[in-house]
Design a protein around this motif. Structure first.
Motif, PDB file in Angstrom:
ATOM      1  N   ASP A 173       0.823  -1.214   0.000  1.00  0.00           N
ATOM      2  CA  ASP A 173       0.000   0.000   0.000  1.00  0.00           C
ATOM      3  C   ASP A 173       0.858   1.266   0.000  1.00  0.00           C
ATOM      4  O   ASP A 173       0.446   2.305   0.514  1.00  0.00           O
ATOM      5  N   TYR A 174       2.063   1.193  -0.572  1.00  0.00           N
ATOM      6  CA  TYR A 174       2.943   2.354  -0.630  1.00  0.00           C
ATOM      7  C   TYR A 174       2.263   3.530  -1.333  1.00  0.00           C
ATOM      8  O   TYR A 174       1.312   3.363  -2.101  1.00  0.00           O
ATOM      9  N   TYR A 175       2.781   4.717  -1.096  1.00  0.00           N
ATOM     10  CA  TYR A 175       2.167   5.945  -1.612  1.00  0.00           C
ATOM     11  C   TYR A 175       3.217   6.765  -2.345  1.00  0.00           C
ATOM     12  O   TYR A 175       4.314   6.984  -1.826  1.00  0.00           O
ATOM     13  N   MET A 176       2.888   7.201  -3.568  1.00  0.00           N
ATOM     14  CA  MET A 176       3.785   8.099  -4.302  1.00  0.00           C
ATOM     15  C   MET A 176       3.654   9.506  -3.726  1.00  0.00           C
ATOM     16  O   MET A 176       2.593  10.110  -3.757  1.00  0.00           O
ATOM     17  N   HIS A 177       4.732  10.007  -3.193  1.00  0.00           N
ATOM     18  CA  HIS A 177       4.734  11.340  -2.586  1.00  0.00           C
ATOM     19  C   HIS A 177       4.475  12.403  -3.648  1.00  0.00           C
ATOM     20  O   HIS A 177       4.909  12.259  -4.801  1.00  0.00           O
ATOM     21  N   PRO A 178       3.771  13.484  -3.307  1.00  0.00           N
ATOM     22  CA  PRO A 178       3.464  14.518  -4.309  1.00  0.00           C
ATOM     23  C   PRO A 178       4.671  15.309  -4.788  1.00  0.00           C
ATOM     24  O   PRO A 178       4.584  16.021  -5.795  1.00  0.00           O
ATOM     25  N   HIS A 179       5.807  15.195  -4.080  1.00  0.00           N
ATOM     26  CA  HIS A 179       6.998  15.890  -4.567  1.00  0.00           C
ATOM     27  C   HIS A 179       7.717  15.028  -5.589  1.00  0.00           C
ATOM     28  O   HIS A 179       7.965  13.844  -5.383  1.00  0.00           O
ATOM     29  N   ARG A 180       8.047  15.628  -6.714  1.00  0.00           N
ATOM     30  CA  ARG A 180       8.851  14.967  -7.751  1.00  0.00           C
ATOM     31  C   ARG A 180       9.581  16.053  -8.542  1.00  0.00           C
ATOM     32  O   ARG A 180       9.199  17.218  -8.513  1.00  0.00           O
ATOM     33  N   HIS A 181      10.643  15.667  -9.247  1.00  0.00           N
ATOM     34  CA  HIS A 181      11.456  16.692  -9.896  1.00  0.00           C
ATOM     35  C   HIS A 181      12.163  16.130 -11.121  1.00  0.00           C
ATOM     36  O   HIS A 181      12.499  14.945 -11.173  1.00  0.00           O
ATOM     37  N   CYS A 182      12.395  17.001 -12.091  1.00  0.00           N
ATOM     38  CA  CYS A 182      13.145  16.652 -13.297  1.00  0.00           C
ATOM     39  C   CYS A 182      14.551  17.228 -13.182  1.00  0.00           C
ATOM     40  O   CYS A 182      14.716  18.451 -13.040  1.00  0.00           O
ATOM     41  N   HIS A 183      15.556  16.355 -13.232  1.00  0.00           N
ATOM     42  CA  HIS A 183      16.951  16.780 -13.153  1.00  0.00           C
ATOM     43  C   HIS A 183      17.535  16.817 -14.566  1.00  0.00           C
ATOM     44  O   HIS A 183      17.570  15.800 -15.260  1.00  0.00           O
ATOM     45  N   TYR A 184      18.002  17.971 -14.928  1.00  0.00           N
ATOM     46  CA  TYR A 184      18.494  18.216 -16.290  1.00  0.00           C
ATOM     47  C   TYR A 184      19.995  18.465 -16.216  1.00  0.00           C
ATOM     48  O   TYR A 184      20.451  19.442 -15.621  1.00  0.00           O
ATOM     49  N   ASN A 185      20.789  17.577 -16.806  1.00  0.00           N
ATOM     50  CA  ASN A 185      22.240  17.658 -16.752  1.00  0.00           C
ATOM     51  C   ASN A 185      22.777  17.897 -18.159  1.00  0.00           C
ATOM     52  O   ASN A 185      22.782  17.003 -18.995  1.00  0.00           O
ATOM     53  N   ARG A 186      23.222  19.117 -18.406  1.00  0.00           N
ATOM     54  CA  ARG A 186      23.703  19.487 -19.734  1.00  0.00           C
ATOM     55  C   ARG A 186      25.139  19.003 -19.961  1.00  0.00           C
ATOM     56  O   ARG A 186      25.880  18.783 -19.010  1.00  0.00           O
ATOM     57  N   PRO A 187      25.559  18.864 -21.217  1.00  0.00           N
ATOM     58  CA  PRO A 187      26.932  18.433 -21.511  1.00  0.00           C
ATOM     59  C   PRO A 187      27.959  19.368 -20.885  1.00  0.00           C
ATOM     60  O   PRO A 187      27.802  20.591 -20.901  1.00  0.00           O
ATOM     61  N   GLY A 188      28.987  18.751 -20.305  1.00  0.00           N
ATOM     62  CA  GLY A 188      30.080  19.534 -19.739  1.00  0.00           C
ATOM     63  C   GLY A 188      29.754  20.210 -18.427  1.00  0.00           C
ATOM     64  O   GLY A 188      30.474  21.123 -18.005  1.00  0.00           O
ATOM     65  N   SER A 189      28.680  19.793 -17.762  1.00  0.00           N
ATOM     66  CA  SER A 189      28.312  20.482 -16.530  1.00  0.00           C
ATOM     67  C   SER A 189      27.832  19.499 -15.476  1.00  0.00           C
ATOM     68  O   SER A 189      27.403  18.394 -15.783  1.00  0.00           O
ATOM     69  N   GLU A 190      27.920  19.936 -14.234  1.00  0.00           N
ATOM     70  CA  GLU A 190      27.289  19.247 -13.134  1.00  0.00           C
ATOM     71  C   GLU A 190      26.101  20.088 -12.693  1.00  0.00           C
ATOM     72  O   GLU A 190      26.120  21.313 -12.810  1.00  0.00           O
ATOM     73  N   MET A 191      25.090  19.460 -12.186  1.00  0.00           N
ATOM     74  CA  MET A 191      23.926  20.206 -11.746  1.00  0.00           C
ATOM     75  C   MET A 191      24.297  21.073 -10.547  1.00  0.00           C
ATOM     76  O   MET A 191      24.936  20.606  -9.608  1.00  0.00           O
ATOM     77  N   PRO A 192      23.889  22.349 -10.534  1.00  0.00           N
ATOM     78  CA  PRO A 192      24.201  23.219  -9.398  1.00  0.00           C
ATOM     79  C   PRO A 192      23.682  22.620  -8.103  1.00  0.00           C
ATOM     80  O   PRO A 192      22.543  22.176  -8.015  1.00  0.00           O
ATOM     81  N   GLY A 193      24.531  22.619  -7.055  1.00  0.00           N
ATOM     82  CA  GLY A 193      24.091  22.083  -5.771  1.00  0.00           C
ATOM     83  C   GLY A 193      24.113  20.574  -5.744  1.00  0.00           C
ATOM     84  O   GLY A 193      24.680  19.957  -4.845  1.00  0.00           O
ATOM     85  N   GLY A 194      23.465  19.956  -6.741  1.00  0.00           N
ATOM     86  CA  GLY A 194      23.406  18.505  -6.788  1.00  0.00           C
ATOM     87  C   GLY A 194      24.724  17.861  -7.107  1.00  0.00           C
ATOM     88  O   GLY A 194      24.870  16.639  -7.017  1.00  0.00           O
ATOM     89  N   GLY A 195      25.732  18.677  -7.510  1.00  0.00           N
ATOM     90  CA  GLY A 195      27.049  18.133  -7.818  1.00  0.00           C
ATOM     91  C   GLY A 195      27.874  17.822  -6.591  1.00  0.00           C
ATOM     92  O   GLY A 195      28.985  17.307  -6.708  1.00  0.00           O
ATOM     93  N   GLN A 196      27.362  18.127  -5.406  1.00  0.00           N
ATOM     94  CA  GLN A 196      28.037  17.806  -4.159  1.00  0.00           C
ATOM     95  C   GLN A 196      27.348  16.592  -3.517  1.00  0.00           C
ATOM     96  O   GLN A 196      26.134  16.421  -3.622  1.00  0.00           O
ATOM     97  N   TRP A 197      28.130  15.769  -2.816  1.00  0.00           N
ATOM     98  CA  TRP A 197      27.534  14.642  -2.118  1.00  0.00           C
ATOM     99  C   TRP A 197      26.542  15.156  -1.081  1.00  0.00           C
ATOM    100  O   TRP A 197      26.840  16.077  -0.317  1.00  0.00           O
ATOM    101  N   HIS A 198      25.368  14.555  -1.054  1.00  0.00           N
ATOM    102  CA  HIS A 198      24.330  15.025  -0.139  1.00  0.00           C
ATOM    103  C   HIS A 198      23.271  13.948   0.087  1.00  0.00           C
ATOM    104  O   HIS A 198      23.184  12.966  -0.653  1.00  0.00           O
ATOM    105  N   LYS A 199      22.462  14.159   1.102  1.00  0.00           N
ATOM    106  CA  LYS A 199      21.216  13.428   1.276  1.00  0.00           C
ATOM    107  C   LYS A 199      20.091  14.412   0.994  1.00  0.00           C
ATOM    108  O   LYS A 199      20.204  15.602   1.299  1.00  0.00           O
ATOM    109  N   ASP A 200      19.001  13.933   0.430  1.00  0.00           N
ATOM    110  CA  ASP A 200      17.862  14.805   0.195  1.00  0.00           C
ATOM    111  C   ASP A 200      17.254  15.232   1.529  1.00  0.00           C
ATOM    112  O   ASP A 200      17.313  14.505   2.526  1.00  0.00           O
TER     113      ASP A 200
END
Length: 526
Positions: free
Chosen positions: A81-108
């Protein structure tokens, strides 16, 4: 009904418990993934990132989560009976770049009051195209989901790859980051979050073996911790665990090893004592100082081991929660999970501690233990009136985690939800609340008490245990007008589980006004 052949195996579940991830290969056609990618490309470049609206904006994505492979994996880890949380996101990684912020090791950022080592939450990363290491997939650190501190060079970096449609199921707390896209094409990844609605009562995967067989290639060994998660997912308590037997000579050797200069050796000794259980109760006093060990992997082993040593172990953990450092108190709280109901009397006394952080930890552990015995429910209801918002938030969430909270708990949660909605209407109250300790965490949740209350009503409502239906439905109807989008989402889902005539009518009226049109955007004509 889901075909049981698509449920995870014991080996896969053990990998998720120990390494924190599984790579899933969906069997949908390439054309579907390509169509989804083109739609996402158009939306991102013409309308911006749709964030939480990515699913209604690109409805084809829903097909991914309806496949037996994905439903089987999520059901295995989070229950059917799991539930899909209403938060979701599209991560867009362009050539030659790291995503801002997301390029560092982290936990959500965590959505509940305190992170749980047990899998109450999980995430899925979905790749729209064939993903190679050059394309910059999200890097993960296997086995790191139980650590507050980053492992650094001690951890392994793993880049999941695969054909279009590859999905990576990860423990919510796994350390991860965006990796560098060194290809010449854009990389798209969609992140979805899921949560468990009730504690397991039996295995929800294709369970065959009782023993915990540890896979190789892990940065540290936490057999007692992993055993706790394994037993919990099986719906068993620690008393049913098969224990090893050790001689007095072996116990003496392990006590000596607890003082070894090498933190790995100290950690291994603590872990072995945990597996021995009450047979090693005489070692509790030697083990207790390691909860403060400067090496987190060792300290975790000590905390979880103490939780298995019976009364002496529980006493040592309660002592750490009472007078130890803040970090040691948090580790002790995790260790007390495994102690189960025997820890309840001392946890109830902890609810009167002068420090709000320690009161909140006691509430958290009571929720994780999940028992409604004795004075647990009445004590948690009393904690709903604690002067600390942090404690109140833990309390309202803990009530929703209990296996049999009862009508008084449901009524109390409904009242808390209504009160939080009233507070939303008072700008002065909101300003006053924002200055309290811990209130500034998770700025994406604007009504933290209401959020926890709506989630608890969702969890209780889906079990069919709601007796005060009218009062509950009324509070959820009011919650649909909350200023917090996640309170509204939880309220809507909770009403769908209650399924009374009034609840359905409220839902229909709400959906009529809240319906999202995926074809309407700033680029559309009408």
């Amino acid at each position: 009904m889901l075909d049981s052949n698509y449920l995870l195996t014991d080996e896969q579940m053990l990998q998720f418990i120990t390494k924190g991830f599984l790579v899933l290969q969906n069997d949908l056609p390439f054309q579907l993934h390509n169509r989804i990618m083109k739609q996402i490309h158009y939306v991102l470049h013409n309308e911006g990132n749709p964030g939480n609206n990515i699913l209604p904006r690109v409805p084809d994505i829903q097909q991914l989560f309806e496949t037996p492979i994905v439903k089987g994996a999520l059901s295995s880890v989070l229950g059917p009976d799991y539930y899909m949380h209403p938060h979701r996101h599209c991560h867009y990684n362009r050539p030659g770049s790291e995503m801002p912020g997301g390029g560092q090791w982290h936990k959500d950022g965590y959505w509940s009051a305190m992170r749980s080592h047990r899998p109450w939450w999980a995430m899925v990363f979905y790749y729209t195209q064939d993903v190679t290491e050059e394309l910059g997939p999200t890097a993960i650190m296997p086995g790191s989901q139980y650590y507050e501190k980053f492992l650094g060079e001690r951890g392994e970096t793993y880049l999941p790859t695969g054909k279009a449609g590859t999905m990576v199921l990860v423990h919510f707390d796994l350390w991860h980051k965006a990796s560098l896209n060194i290809s010449n094409i854009d990389r798209y990844m969609l992140k979805f979050q899921f949560l468990r609605l009730q504690a397991p009562t039996s295995p929800s995967w294709n369970h065959q073996q009782k023993e915990l067989l540890i896979p190789e290639g892990l940065p540290a060994v936490h057999k007692t911790l992993w055993q706790d998660v394994w037993q919990w997912l099986r719906g068993d308590d620690a008393s049913k665990q098969v224990r090893q037997v050790a001689s007095e000579e072996r116990l003496v050797a392990l006590r000596q090893q607890l003082e070894n200069e090498d933190p790995f050796n100290r950690g291994c000794a603590a872990d072995e004592l945990g597996l021995l259980g009450v047979e090693a109760a005489s070692c509790a006093s030697s083990l207790a100082p390691l909860v403060n060990d400067h090496t987190e992997t060792t300290a975790l082993n000590a905390a979880y081991a103490l939780g298995q040593l019976g009364t002496p172990g529980v006493g040592a953990l309660i002592q750490q929660m009472t007078v130890g450092s803040k970090l040691a108190a948090e580790r002790a709280a995790y260790g007390l999970h495994g102690a189960g109901v025997q820890a309840i009397p001392q946890l109830l006394r902890m609810l009167h501690h002068e420090d709000q952080h320690r009161r909140a930890l006691a509430v958290f552990v009571l929720g994780m233990i999940g028992s409604s015995e004795g004075e647990v429910v009445s004590s948690l209801i009393s904690s709903l009136h604690d002067e600390s918002e942090w404690v109140r938030r833990h309390a309202v969430e803990a009530l929703g985690l209990l296996k049999h909270p009862g009508e008084h708990a449901v009524s109390a949660i409904a009242k808390v939800l209504l009160a939080s909605l009233q507070d939303e209407l008072n700008a002065d109250t909101l300003h006053k609340e924002s200055t309290k300790p811990n209130a500034n965490f998770q700025p994406y949740i604007t009504n933290k008490i209401g959020y926890a209350a709506a989630l608890s009503l969702l969890r209780i409502g889906q079990t069919g245990q709601v007796d005060q239906v009218d009062e509950t439905v009324h509070s959820l109807e009011q919650a649909l007008r909350s200023k917090d989008r996640y309170v509204r989402a939880y309220a809507m889902e909770a009403l769908s589980h209650l399924r009374t005539e009034e609840a359905v009518d409220i839902l229909i009226r709400f959906i009529r006004s809240a319906r999202w049109c995926p074809d309407t955007s700033k680029a559309s004509t009408f």
